[in-house]
Write an enzyme that holds these catalytic residues in place. Structure first.
Site, PDB file in Angstrom:
ATOM      1  N   ARG A 113       0.808  -1.353   0.000  1.00 38.72           N
ATOM      2  CA  ARG A 113      -0.044  -0.038   0.272  1.00 38.72           C
ATOM      3  C   ARG A 113       1.096   1.267   0.108  1.00 38.72           C
ATOM      4  NH1 ARG A 113      -5.341   1.415   3.654  1.00 38.72           N
ATOM      5  NH2 ARG A 113      -6.168  -0.191   1.903  1.00 38.72           N
ATOM      6  N   HIS A 140      -7.391   0.345  -6.318  1.00 41.83           N
ATOM      7  CA  HIS A 140      -7.497  -0.224  -5.140  1.00 41.83           C
ATOM      8  C   HIS A 140      -8.209  -1.644  -5.615  1.00 41.83           C
ATOM      9  CE1 HIS A 140      -7.780  -1.642  -1.181  1.00 41.83           C
ATOM     10  NE2 HIS A 140      -8.609  -0.941  -0.408  1.00 41.83           N
ATOM     11  N   GLN A 143     -10.111  -4.289  -3.405  1.00 41.65           N
ATOM     12  CA  GLN A 143     -11.253  -3.762  -2.681  1.00 41.65           C
ATOM     13  C   GLN A 143     -12.303  -3.991  -3.952  1.00 41.65           C
ATOM     14  OE1 GLN A 143     -11.925  -1.765   0.168  1.00 41.65           O
ATOM     15  NE2 GLN A 143     -14.008  -2.626  -0.590  1.00 41.65           N
ATOM     16  N   ASP A 235     -17.681   6.326  -1.103  1.00 44.23           N
ATOM     17  CA  ASP A 235     -16.245   6.299  -0.412  1.00 44.23           C
ATOM     18  C   ASP A 235     -16.144   7.811   0.220  1.00 44.23           C
ATOM     19  OD1 ASP A 235     -13.889   5.658   0.284  1.00 44.23           O
ATOM     20  OD2 ASP A 235     -12.835   5.994  -1.577  1.00 44.23           O
ATOM     21  N   CYS A 275     -16.438   0.933   0.957  1.00 45.68           N
ATOM     22  CA  CYS A 275     -15.319   0.202   1.052  1.00 45.68           C
ATOM     23  C   CYS A 275     -14.963   0.288   2.671  1.00 45.68           C
ATOM     24  CB  CYS A 275     -14.219   0.698   0.225  1.00 45.68           C
ATOM     25  SG  CYS A 275     -14.082   2.711   0.415  1.00 45.68           S
TER      26      CYS A 275
HETATM   27  N1   CP Z   1     -11.455  -0.588   2.534  1.00 45.17           N
HETATM   28  C1   CP Z   1     -10.066  -0.716   3.239  1.00 45.17           C
HETATM   29  O1   CP Z   1      -9.009  -0.726   2.084  1.00 45.17           O
HETATM   30  O2   CP Z   1      -9.832  -0.322   4.371  1.00 45.17           O
HETATM   31  P1   CP Z   1      -8.637  -0.179   5.093  1.00 45.17           P
HETATM   32  O3   CP Z   1      -8.033   1.124   4.617  1.00 45.17           O
HETATM   33  O4   CP Z   1      -9.115  -0.145   6.525  1.00 45.17           O
HETATM   34  O5   CP Z   1      -7.782  -1.133   4.612  1.00 45.17           O
HETATM   35  N1  NVA Z   2     -10.148   6.648  -1.141  1.00 44.72           N
HETATM   36  C1  NVA Z   2      -9.804   6.124   0.345  1.00 44.72           C
HETATM   37  C2  NVA Z   2      -9.924   4.660   0.299  1.00 44.72           C
HETATM   38  C3  NVA Z   2      -9.725   4.025   1.772  1.00 44.72           C
HETATM   39  C4  NVA Z   2      -9.653   2.407   1.810  1.00 44.72           C
HETATM   40  C5  NVA Z   2      -8.608   6.438   0.456  1.00 44.72           C
HETATM   41  O1  NVA Z   2      -7.647   6.160  -0.507  1.00 44.72           O
HETATM   42  O2  NVA Z   2      -8.248   6.841   1.643  1.00 44.72           O
END
Ligand code: CP
Ligand code: NVA
Length: 315
Positions: A113, A140, A143, A235, A275
């Site tokens: 990540r 993502h 997801q 989101d 998500c």
């Molecule tokens: N949806 C998701 O990726 O959640 P986290 O940021 O908690 O991993």
């Molecule tokens: N769009 C959000 C998703 C978190 C799972 C972010 O990048 O923070």
């Protein structure tokens, strides 16, 4: 349950879903469904990663992704190694590429990540071990695969369904969801303020990758977007790394809140997805996220099953 898997994906990177065909995406979903169904029937034995180690590199916070990958690797018989970016020499200036080469000396798979999607590409370029995107600024994909598994379970299909994404159209979750849904034959309508809509060139590339008949619609009208929706998705308005824009974003996105007034324009059987993490009272209200149409907890659980399917095929 027996599902036929038709193509070997071993050794592939998963950086975005745009790199995969419709058949390959279905293979991942079917593998995930098979593993989930076995587990629900009491079988926990899926030793796809026996004797293998998987690096879990995180540059940003995470609850669901971190836990589900850690548990998923363990349940597949492998050894997960959680690595926080700043606790590695990365935090003291070692390059991303040198770090990727180092991982490759020890592990069989890399899950990462990152803030910049380019950093994932840099790791994938040097590492022979497959790299899975656990969220970047652009995508993502894990997801979206968990989400498609959830839609498939709840609606019995993806082909021909209408998905409405309401909020920040240009965010990582929306992009990957659109890539998956369109390739799997669903329609997606993205309702966003004009400034935060999917960029035109990217929308064109999405349309090119879509299954025949699948339609991408961009609009500023949230009510029109949900009117015939089978699935309504939102989101956060402020993604990780966008904190400096927080006030402006919250003000701009206010008309895109998923609340009971907006739900009144949607079909009664539309499912509500997020998500997570949710910022309750901003992009979604308590009554909607906790309401009868919400499937967010099944969605969160499916992250685990989907990622096990993906790892079983790629690692
Ligand atoms: N949806 C998701 O990726 O959640 P986290 O940021 O908690 O991993
Ligand atoms: N769009 C959000 C998703 C978190 C799972 C972010 O990048 O923070």
């Amino acid at each position: 349950m027996v599902f036929k898997i038709t193509k070997n994906l071993k050794g592939r990177d998963l950086l975005t879903l745009a790199d995969f065909t419709r058949e390959e995406l279905w293979n991942m979903l079917k593998k995930s469904a098979q593993i989930k169904s076995d587990v629900k029937c009491g079988s926990l034995v899926h030793p796809y990663l026996a004797g293998k180690s998987v690096a879990l590199l995180f540059q940003k916070p995470s609850t669901r992704t971190r836990i589900s990958f850690d548990v998923g690797v363990f349940q597949l018989g492998g050894h997960p190694i959680y690595l926080s970016w700043n606790e590695l020499q990365l935090g003291r200036g070692e390059t991303v590429a040198d770090t990727g080469r180092t991982f490759d000396c020890y592990v069989d798979g890399i899950v990462a990540r990152v803030f910049k999607h380019g950093d994932l590409e840099a790791i994938a370029q040097v590492a022979r071990a497959p790299v899975i995107n656990a969220l970047s600024d652009l995508a993502h994909p894990c997801q979206a695969m968990g989400d498609c598994l959830t839609i498939w379970e709840k609606k019995g299909k993806i082909d021909g369904l209408n998905v409405a994404f309401v909020g920040d159209g240009n965010d990582n979750v929306c992009r990957s969801l659109a890539e998956a849904v369109l390739k799997l034959g669903g329609n997606i309508t993205v309702a966003s303020p004009a400034k935060y809509q999917l960029p035109e060139a990217y929308a064109e590339s999405l349309a090119k990758g879509s299954a025949r008949g699948a339609k991408l619609t961009l609009t500023e009208d949230a009510r029109a977007a949900v009117k015939e929706a089978d699935v309504i998705y939102t989101d956060v308005w402020v993604s990780m790394g966008q904190e400096a824009e927080k006030e402006a974003r919250i003000a701009t996105f206010k008309p895109y809140q998923l609340n009971s007034a907006l739900m009144a324009h949607a079909p009664g059987d539309a499912i509500v997805m997020h998500c997570l993490p949710a910022h309750r009272g901003d992009e979604i209200t308590d009554d909607v996220i906790d309401g009868k149409n919400s499937v967010v907890w099944d969605q969160a659980e499916n992250r685990l099953h989907a990622q096990k399917g993906i790892m079983a095929l790629l690692f």
